[in-house]
Motif scaffolding. Structure first.
Motif, PDB file in Angstrom:
ATOM      1  N   GLY A 114       0.786  -1.217   0.000  1.00  0.00           N
ATOM      2  CA  GLY A 114       0.000   0.000   0.000  1.00  0.00           C
ATOM      3  C   GLY A 114       0.823   1.274   0.000  1.00  0.00           C
ATOM      4  O   GLY A 114       1.989   1.292   0.415  1.00  0.00           O
ATOM      5  N   TYR A 115       0.185   2.351  -0.437  1.00  0.00           N
ATOM      6  CA  TYR A 115       0.861   3.646  -0.532  1.00  0.00           C
ATOM      7  C   TYR A 115       1.386   4.103   0.829  1.00  0.00           C
ATOM      8  O   TYR A 115       2.450   4.723   0.908  1.00  0.00           O
ATOM      9  CB  TYR A 115      -0.099   4.697  -1.098  1.00  0.00           C
ATOM     10  CG  TYR A 115       0.535   6.066  -1.200  1.00  0.00           C
ATOM     11  CD1 TYR A 115       1.355   6.389  -2.276  1.00  0.00           C
ATOM     12  CD2 TYR A 115       0.338   7.028  -0.203  1.00  0.00           C
ATOM     13  CE1 TYR A 115       1.965   7.635  -2.366  1.00  0.00           C
ATOM     14  CE2 TYR A 115       0.941   8.269  -0.277  1.00  0.00           C
ATOM     15  CZ  TYR A 115       1.757   8.567  -1.358  1.00  0.00           C
ATOM     16  OH  TYR A 115       2.363   9.791  -1.439  1.00  0.00           O
ATOM     17  N   ALA A 116       0.675   3.799   1.892  1.00  0.00           N
ATOM     18  CA  ALA A 116       1.075   4.242   3.233  1.00  0.00           C
ATOM     19  C   ALA A 116       2.460   3.737   3.613  1.00  0.00           C
ATOM     20  O   ALA A 116       3.140   4.341   4.452  1.00  0.00           O
ATOM     21  CB  ALA A 116       0.053   3.794   4.270  1.00  0.00           C
ATOM     22  N   ASN A 117       2.890   2.651   3.009  1.00  0.00           N
ATOM     23  CA  ASN A 117       4.203   2.073   3.322  1.00  0.00           C
ATOM     24  C   ASN A 117       5.252   2.384   2.254  1.00  0.00           C
ATOM     25  O   ASN A 117       6.374   1.886   2.327  1.00  0.00           O
ATOM     26  CB  ASN A 117       4.057   0.556   3.481  1.00  0.00           C
ATOM     27  CG  ASN A 117       3.159   0.190   4.644  1.00  0.00           C
ATOM     28  OD1 ASN A 117       3.478   0.459   5.792  1.00  0.00           O
ATOM     29  ND2 ASN A 117       2.013  -0.399   4.350  1.00  0.00           N
ATOM     30  N   SER A 118       4.893   3.201   1.284  1.00  0.00           N
ATOM     31  CA  SER A 118       5.830   3.528   0.209  1.00  0.00           C
ATOM     32  C   SER A 118       6.850   4.559   0.666  1.00  0.00           C
ATOM     33  O   SER A 118       6.605   5.333   1.590  1.00  0.00           O
ATOM     34  CB  SER A 118       5.072   4.066  -1.015  1.00  0.00           C
ATOM     35  OG  SER A 118       4.427   5.300  -0.713  1.00  0.00           O
ATOM     36  N   GLU A 119       8.015   4.555   0.015  1.00  0.00           N
ATOM     37  CA  GLU A 119       9.061   5.528   0.342  1.00  0.00           C
ATOM     38  C   GLU A 119      10.022   5.656  -0.835  1.00  0.00           C
ATOM     39  O   GLU A 119      10.274   4.700  -1.564  1.00  0.00           O
ATOM     40  CB  GLU A 119       9.819   5.115   1.596  1.00  0.00           C
ATOM     41  CG  GLU A 119      10.462   3.734   1.521  1.00  0.00           C
ATOM     42  CD  GLU A 119      11.263   3.401   2.775  1.00  0.00           C
ATOM     43  OE1 GLU A 119      12.112   4.219   3.139  1.00  0.00           O
ATOM     44  OE2 GLU A 119      11.015   2.336   3.361  1.00  0.00           O
ATOM     45  N   ALA A 120      10.565   6.844  -0.991  1.00  0.00           N
ATOM     46  CA  ALA A 120      11.487   7.112  -2.094  1.00  0.00           C
ATOM     47  C   ALA A 120      12.734   6.250  -2.005  1.00  0.00           C
ATOM     48  O   ALA A 120      13.329   5.893  -3.025  1.00  0.00           O
ATOM     49  CB  ALA A 120      11.868   8.589  -2.112  1.00  0.00           C
ATOM     50  N   ALA A 121      13.147   5.898  -0.792  1.00  0.00           N
ATOM     51  CA  ALA A 121      14.391   5.145  -0.595  1.00  0.00           C
ATOM     52  C   ALA A 121      14.215   3.642  -0.778  1.00  0.00           C
ATOM     53  O   ALA A 121      15.184   2.895  -0.620  1.00  0.00           O
ATOM     54  CB  ALA A 121      14.945   5.423   0.801  1.00  0.00           C
ATOM     55  N   LEU A 122      13.024   3.191  -1.128  1.00  0.00           N
ATOM     56  CA  LEU A 122      12.773   1.743  -1.234  1.00  0.00           C
ATOM     57  C   LEU A 122      13.729   1.059  -2.194  1.00  0.00           C
ATOM     58  O   LEU A 122      14.121  -0.085  -1.985  1.00  0.00           O
ATOM     59  CB  LEU A 122      11.331   1.497  -1.687  1.00  0.00           C
ATOM     60  CG  LEU A 122      10.901   0.032  -1.806  1.00  0.00           C
ATOM     61  CD1 LEU A 122      10.857  -0.624  -0.426  1.00  0.00           C
ATOM     62  CD2 LEU A 122       9.539  -0.075  -2.474  1.00  0.00           C
ATOM     63  N   PHE A 123      14.134   1.764  -3.259  1.00  0.00           N
ATOM     64  CA  PHE A 123      14.922   1.140  -4.309  1.00  0.00           C
ATOM     65  C   PHE A 123      16.425   1.357  -4.158  1.00  0.00           C
ATOM     66  O   PHE A 123      17.194   0.904  -5.009  1.00  0.00           O
ATOM     67  CB  PHE A 123      14.465   1.683  -5.673  1.00  0.00           C
ATOM     68  CG  PHE A 123      12.974   1.639  -5.853  1.00  0.00           C
ATOM     69  CD1 PHE A 123      12.304   0.428  -5.949  1.00  0.00           C
ATOM     70  CD2 PHE A 123      12.229   2.806  -5.894  1.00  0.00           C
ATOM     71  CE1 PHE A 123      10.930   0.376  -6.104  1.00  0.00           C
ATOM     72  CE2 PHE A 123      10.853   2.776  -6.050  1.00  0.00           C
ATOM     73  CZ  PHE A 123      10.197   1.555  -6.153  1.00  0.00           C
ATOM     74  N   ASP A 124      16.838   2.033  -3.108  1.00  0.00           N
ATOM     75  CA  ASP A 124      18.256   2.338  -2.941  1.00  0.00           C
ATOM     76  C   ASP A 124      19.095   1.056  -2.913  1.00  0.00           C
ATOM     77  O   ASP A 124      18.904   0.197  -2.038  1.00  0.00           O
ATOM     78  CB  ASP A 124      18.496   3.135  -1.658  1.00  0.00           C
ATOM     79  CG  ASP A 124      18.025   4.579  -1.773  1.00  0.00           C
ATOM     80  OD1 ASP A 124      17.603   4.973  -2.874  1.00  0.00           O
ATOM     81  OD2 ASP A 124      18.072   5.304  -0.766  1.00  0.00           O
ATOM     82  N   GLY A 125      19.985   0.932  -3.869  1.00  0.00           N
ATOM     83  CA  GLY A 125      20.872  -0.231  -3.936  1.00  0.00           C
ATOM     84  C   GLY A 125      20.252  -1.468  -4.535  1.00  0.00           C
ATOM     85  O   GLY A 125      20.933  -2.490  -4.693  1.00  0.00           O
ATOM     86  N   ALA A 126      18.966  -1.420  -4.890  1.00  0.00           N
ATOM     87  CA  ALA A 126      18.272  -2.600  -5.409  1.00  0.00           C
ATOM     88  C   ALA A 126      18.600  -2.832  -6.884  1.00  0.00           C
ATOM     89  O   ALA A 126      19.231  -2.013  -7.545  1.00  0.00           O
ATOM     90  CB  ALA A 126      16.762  -2.448  -5.231  1.00  0.00           C
ATOM     91  N   SER A 127      18.144  -3.977  -7.389  1.00  0.00           N
ATOM     92  CA  SER A 127      18.331  -4.313  -8.807  1.00  0.00           C
ATOM     93  C   SER A 127      17.064  -3.995  -9.589  1.00  0.00           C
ATOM     94  O   SER A 127      15.954  -4.248  -9.116  1.00  0.00           O
ATOM     95  CB  SER A 127      18.662  -5.798  -8.950  1.00  0.00           C
ATOM     96  OG  SER A 127      18.729  -6.174 -10.316  1.00  0.00           O
ATOM     97  N   PHE A 128      17.249  -3.435 -10.770  1.00  0.00           N
ATOM     98  CA  PHE A 128      16.143  -3.127 -11.684  1.00  0.00           C
ATOM     99  C   PHE A 128      16.298  -4.047 -12.891  1.00  0.00           C
ATOM    100  O   PHE A 128      17.269  -3.942 -13.636  1.00  0.00           O
ATOM    101  CB  PHE A 128      16.212  -1.656 -12.103  1.00  0.00           C
ATOM    102  CG  PHE A 128      15.039  -1.185 -12.919  1.00  0.00           C
ATOM    103  CD1 PHE A 128      13.841  -0.856 -12.312  1.00  0.00           C
ATOM    104  CD2 PHE A 128      15.136  -1.046 -14.304  1.00  0.00           C
ATOM    105  CE1 PHE A 128      12.751  -0.398 -13.059  1.00  0.00           C
ATOM    106  CE2 PHE A 128      14.071  -0.596 -15.058  1.00  0.00           C
ATOM    107  CZ  PHE A 128      12.868  -0.265 -14.431  1.00  0.00           C
TER     108      PHE A 128
END
Length: 284
Positions: free
Chosen positions: A132-146
């Motif tokens: 859900g949106y309430a748990n979203s954050e800009a830093a979620l993808f930091d260092g992750a693989s795309f």
């Protein structure tokens, strides 16, 4: 390259955990104009108030979007683009963020050719136990693989641009592979752990674990708190690769169980040693 450099307006369909985090990352870390649409209007209004979204996306303004990110279930994403495709700008780049790729990379290209947009499969390898949106954050993808899964219609220019776009959002790396390779690997790295965690917490002992559990329990059970509607669709769309991994897991567990039942310490140590050596080979 000039075509991709003209991207200014990005539309996001679905502001769940991934869609919401993408909206926040794009708004906070780039100069792109973010438009969005969400089933629950209050979530959209919250995202606008947060500054994650700059403008509501409608059928009337979707032609402004240079890029569309589909934060929808795979089947829903295909249905959405079929329904809205005639209103999408010719040449617009469309990506999805779903956890399986064969289904969507097989069904989306004919729609893209029909309406004149460009489709490339994608999968941000990041998430949380809570959705859900309430748990979203800009830093979620930091260092992750795309992960990028081009189709036969995708160009090198589009793939390279998506890699740079992912880096702008904080991803640590990007991987380009076929939809088939993606689904084979995701069956092992993502879907199998979710099956394992969900089965694990269904033991009657789970309800009584407090006071007896620590890191091992948390590590194994963490992803059991899943969205059953989404994960059921992902499992079934990738059933061949997932059941192959499940058969192997069941065989390994059965081998260990048989050794324990037989009080066969030598065999049990060999089995456990095999697993330890795999992790040591990986340096993990």
């Amino acid at each position: 390259m000039e075509k991709m450099n003209q991207i200014k307006n990005i539309a996001i369909i679905g502001l769940g955990l991934i869609g919401g985090s993408l909206a926040k990352a794009i708004s906070e870390r780039t100069d792109y104009h973010v438009m969005a649409q969400n089933r629950t209007r209050q979530t959209l209004l919250t995202a606008i108030a947060d500054g994650a979204v700059h403008e509501e996306l409608t059928e009337g303004n979707i032609a402004k979007a240079d890029m569309i990110i589909l934060g929808l279930y795979p089947e829903e994403a295909v249905e959405y683009m079929e329904s809205i495709g005639s209103k999408v700008r010719k040449g617009a780049l469309v990506i999805d963020v779903s956890g399986i790729k064969r289904y969507i990379c097989r069904n989306m290209p004919p729609i893209a050719r029909k309406y004149g947009f460009v489709f490339v499969g994608a999968h941000p390898m990041a998430g949380k136990e809570k959705s859900g949106y309430a748990n979203s954050e800009a830093a979620l993808f930091d260092g992750a693989s795309f992960i990028i899964t081009p189709t036969d219609d995708s160009s090198r220019e589009e793939v390279d641009w998506l890699g740079r776009f992912a880096a702008e959002l904080g991803f640590g790396m990007h991987v380009v592979c076929s939809p088939e390779e993606h689904d084979r690997m995701i069956a092992f790295t993502s879907q199998l752990p979710h099956v394992l965690a969900n089965a694990y917490v269904q033991s009657p002992q789970c309800l009584k674990h407090r006071g007896f559990s620590a890191g091992s329990y948390r590590d194994v059970s963490r992803v059991a708190r899943l969205n059953e509607h989404l994960w059921a669709e992902l499992f079934l769309q990738n059933s061949d690769a997932l059941t192959q991994e499940l058969d192997l897991l069941i065989r390994n567990i059965t081998e260990m169980c048989d050794a324990i039942k037989a009080d066969d310490r030598e065999t049990l140590e060999k089995i456990l040693g095999r697993g330890r050596m795999v992790k040591e080979m990986l340096g993990e």
